[in-house]
Design an enzyme around this catalytic site. Structure first.
Site, PDB file in Angstrom:
ATOM      1  N   LYS A  54       0.865  -1.182   0.000  1.00  0.00           N
ATOM      2  CA  LYS A  54       0.000   0.000   0.000  1.00  0.00           C
ATOM      3  C   LYS A  54       0.900   1.231   0.000  1.00  0.00           C
ATOM      4  O   LYS A  54       1.671   1.458   0.937  1.00  0.00           O
ATOM      5  CB  LYS A  54      -0.920   0.010   1.211  1.00  0.00           C
ATOM      6  CG  LYS A  54      -1.871   1.207   1.238  1.00  0.00           C
ATOM      7  CD  LYS A  54      -2.794   1.142   2.439  1.00  0.00           C
ATOM      8  CE  LYS A  54      -3.737   2.330   2.475  1.00  0.00           C
ATOM      9  NZ  LYS A  54      -4.658   2.274   3.630  1.00  0.00           N
ATOM     10  N   ARG A 113     -10.817   9.563   1.496  1.00  0.00           N
ATOM     11  CA  ARG A 113     -10.739  10.225   2.802  1.00  0.00           C
ATOM     12  C   ARG A 113     -11.886  11.201   2.987  1.00  0.00           C
ATOM     13  O   ARG A 113     -12.362  11.402   4.111  1.00  0.00           O
ATOM     14  CB  ARG A 113      -9.379  10.896   2.954  1.00  0.00           C
ATOM     15  CG  ARG A 113      -8.248   9.875   3.086  1.00  0.00           C
ATOM     16  CD  ARG A 113      -6.866  10.493   3.036  1.00  0.00           C
ATOM     17  NE  ARG A 113      -5.843   9.453   3.090  1.00  0.00           N
ATOM     18  CZ  ARG A 113      -4.565   9.643   2.778  1.00  0.00           C
ATOM     19  NH1 ARG A 113      -4.157  10.839   2.386  1.00  0.00           N
ATOM     20  NH2 ARG A 113      -3.709   8.641   2.863  1.00  0.00           N
ATOM     21  N   LYS A 170       0.973  10.045   5.593  1.00  0.00           N
ATOM     22  CA  LYS A 170       1.148   8.684   6.087  1.00  0.00           C
ATOM     23  C   LYS A 170       2.426   8.041   5.545  1.00  0.00           C
ATOM     24  O   LYS A 170       2.527   6.823   5.436  1.00  0.00           O
ATOM     25  CB  LYS A 170      -0.085   7.844   5.731  1.00  0.00           C
ATOM     26  CG  LYS A 170      -1.378   8.432   6.290  1.00  0.00           C
ATOM     27  CD  LYS A 170      -2.577   7.512   6.095  1.00  0.00           C
ATOM     28  CE  LYS A 170      -3.833   8.102   6.712  1.00  0.00           C
ATOM     29  NZ  LYS A 170      -4.989   7.192   6.652  1.00  0.00           N
ATOM     30  N   GLU A 181       7.629  -6.767   1.315  1.00  0.00           N
ATOM     31  CA  GLU A 181       6.413  -6.655   2.127  1.00  0.00           C
ATOM     32  C   GLU A 181       5.472  -7.837   1.865  1.00  0.00           C
ATOM     33  O   GLU A 181       4.911  -8.419   2.801  1.00  0.00           O
ATOM     34  CB  GLU A 181       5.693  -5.340   1.802  1.00  0.00           C
ATOM     35  CG  GLU A 181       6.386  -4.083   2.303  1.00  0.00           C
ATOM     36  CD  GLU A 181       6.073  -3.801   3.759  1.00  0.00           C
ATOM     37  OE1 GLU A 181       5.422  -4.635   4.427  1.00  0.00           O
ATOM     38  OE2 GLU A 181       6.477  -2.718   4.244  1.00  0.00           O
ATOM     39  N   LYS A 224      -2.100  -1.530  -3.754  1.00  0.00           N
ATOM     40  CA  LYS A 224      -2.951  -0.337  -3.725  1.00  0.00           C
ATOM     41  C   LYS A 224      -2.072   0.909  -3.803  1.00  0.00           C
ATOM     42  O   LYS A 224      -1.105   1.004  -3.047  1.00  0.00           O
ATOM     43  CB  LYS A 224      -3.773  -0.325  -2.432  1.00  0.00           C
ATOM     44  CG  LYS A 224      -4.746   0.849  -2.313  1.00  0.00           C
ATOM     45  CD  LYS A 224      -5.490   0.813  -0.980  1.00  0.00           C
ATOM     46  CE  LYS A 224      -6.439   2.009  -0.888  1.00  0.00           C
ATOM     47  NZ  LYS A 224      -7.126   2.063   0.421  1.00  0.00           N
ATOM     48  N   SER A 229     -10.163   5.432  -5.088  1.00  0.00           N
ATOM     49  CA  SER A 229     -11.117   6.515  -5.289  1.00  0.00           C
ATOM     50  C   SER A 229     -10.645   7.545  -6.307  1.00  0.00           C
ATOM     51  O   SER A 229     -11.443   8.041  -7.115  1.00  0.00           O
ATOM     52  CB  SER A 229     -11.404   7.203  -3.953  1.00  0.00           C
ATOM     53  OG  SER A 229     -10.197   7.717  -3.375  1.00  0.00           O
ATOM     54  N   TYR A 271     -15.102   0.661  -7.303  1.00  0.00           N
ATOM     55  CA  TYR A 271     -16.393   1.328  -7.139  1.00  0.00           C
ATOM     56  C   TYR A 271     -17.245   1.191  -8.400  1.00  0.00           C
ATOM     57  O   TYR A 271     -18.425   1.537  -8.383  1.00  0.00           O
ATOM     58  CB  TYR A 271     -16.168   2.803  -6.791  1.00  0.00           C
ATOM     59  CG  TYR A 271     -15.313   2.973  -5.554  1.00  0.00           C
ATOM     60  CD1 TYR A 271     -15.860   2.812  -4.282  1.00  0.00           C
ATOM     61  CD2 TYR A 271     -13.950   3.240  -5.659  1.00  0.00           C
ATOM     62  CE1 TYR A 271     -15.074   2.927  -3.144  1.00  0.00           C
ATOM     63  CE2 TYR A 271     -13.157   3.356  -4.525  1.00  0.00           C
ATOM     64  CZ  TYR A 271     -13.714   3.201  -3.275  1.00  0.00           C
ATOM     65  OH  TYR A 271     -12.937   3.299  -2.151  1.00  0.00           O
TER      66      TYR A 271
END
Length: 333
Positions: free
Chosen positions: A202, A212, A226, A242, A257, A283, A322
């Site tokens: 990610k 968000r 982040k 990872e 992602k 998104s 979505y």
């Protein structure tokens, strides 16, 4: 390398001339079984709120969500992914609402599994919807996210969801060691059948903005970022490390992602590990395609389907998108 007949004996266009030959030799195909539909849930009754930055996407109370879940069943979409929109009064520095047995997420899981037992339900394991500061973990006095203490509360959150009957938990926090800790807790608590889809690669991406907005964490996060726990967009070798760690710790599935800007990472992960690999068409990707289509610059359905097929071609076994309902309608014909 396979040798091919040179022109004119070799004419690749022969197989492109008619529909039936194009269909016969197509290498990759998208089906409704490849789709996971992310939805935003609210407390209350008869509530639906449009997300301005995500045209066509709404925040929904559970009673409004039930018909959507029925459409997923009817269309053959196998999994519904839940993302909570938590009232500001419930947000705290430690995000303790995340492991409330009577919280929004466990109540939604129980209600959906009761009504739609054959529909897979996936839940997010992360603190950002529940924290007053909008970060995915606990903060020390300097504002740095504490890894090990955060993992302890993520385990509580994951157990709460598993006890509610969720099928798949999806830790999206990017803390080190959380997959192993959650898997051990599941084994010790008797949840041997609860699957883990790890957000393994990610990235600290600029494509998350509309999400968000949807969950209400943007205002809490403010000007913070982040980057101290999500991955650097310039790295791909690190993604393999990872993923390897998460598989070793007990992940059943792994995820990359965002999606389209990181298709190279999807391909590297699939080629290297050959495990169930997923991608999230996030998104920002959705919003870009929607905005271009609304302006008449792109053909909505054509670019939607082409973008989803690109994930399959890159090696993804499934896509969180979505567009899932819209794509399923087209696939059903």
């Amino acid at each position: 390398m396979t040798l091919h007949a040179p022109f004119p004996h070799g004419r690749p266009r022969r197989l492109r001339r008619q529909d039936f030959t194009r269909n016969l030799v197509r290498e990759h195909a998208l089906t409704t079984h490849d789709l996971i539909y992310p939805v935003f849930i609210l407390d209350g009754q008869a509530r639906r709120e449009s997300v301005a930055s995500m045209p066509g996407v709404e925040r929904m109370s559970l009673d409004v969500l039930f018909p959507v879940a029925q459409k997923c069943v009817d269309y053959g979409i196998p999994v519904l992914a839940l993302f909570p929109v938590v009232d500001a009064s419930l947000k705290t520095a430690d995000g303790r609402e995340a492991w409330n047995d009577d919280g929004l997420v466990p109540r939604a899981v129980r209600a959906l599994k009761e009504r739609f037992p054959g529909l897979g339900i996936m839940t997010d394991v992360a603190l950002d919807p529940f924290t007053s500061h909008g970060q995915d973990g606990l903060l020390d006095d300097t504002g740095y996210i504490i890894n090990d203490d955060t993992v302890e509360v993520l385990v509580k959150q994951a157990l709460t969801q598993a006890r509610a009957g969720v099928d798949i938990v999806a830790p999206s926090d990017m803390m080190d060691g959380r997959i192993g800790a959650i898997r051990s807790a599941f084994e010790n608590d008797g949840h041997t059948h609860t699957a883990i889809m790890a957000y393994s690669a990610k990235y600290a991406s600029a494509f998350y903005g509309p999400f968000r907005d949807a969950v209400g964490s943007a205002s809490n996060l403010g000007k913070s970022n982040k980057r101290v726990y999500q991955m650097d967009p310039g790295n791909t070798d690190e993604a393999l490390r990872e993923v390897a760690m998460d598989i070793a710790e007990g992940a059943d599935m792994v995820m990359v992602k965002p999606g389209m800007p990181y298709l190279d990472v999807v391909r590297r992960v699939k080629d290297e590990f050959k495990v169930p690999t997923f991608a999230y068409q996030v998104s920002g990707e959705y919003a870009m395609l929607k905005a271009a289509a609304q302006n008449g610059w792109l053909d909505h359905d054509a670019v939607m389907m082409e973008s989803l097929l690109a994930f399959k071609r890159a090696g993804a076994d499934g896509i969180l998108t979505y567009f899932a309902l819209d794509a399923a309608r087209l696939l059903r014909g």
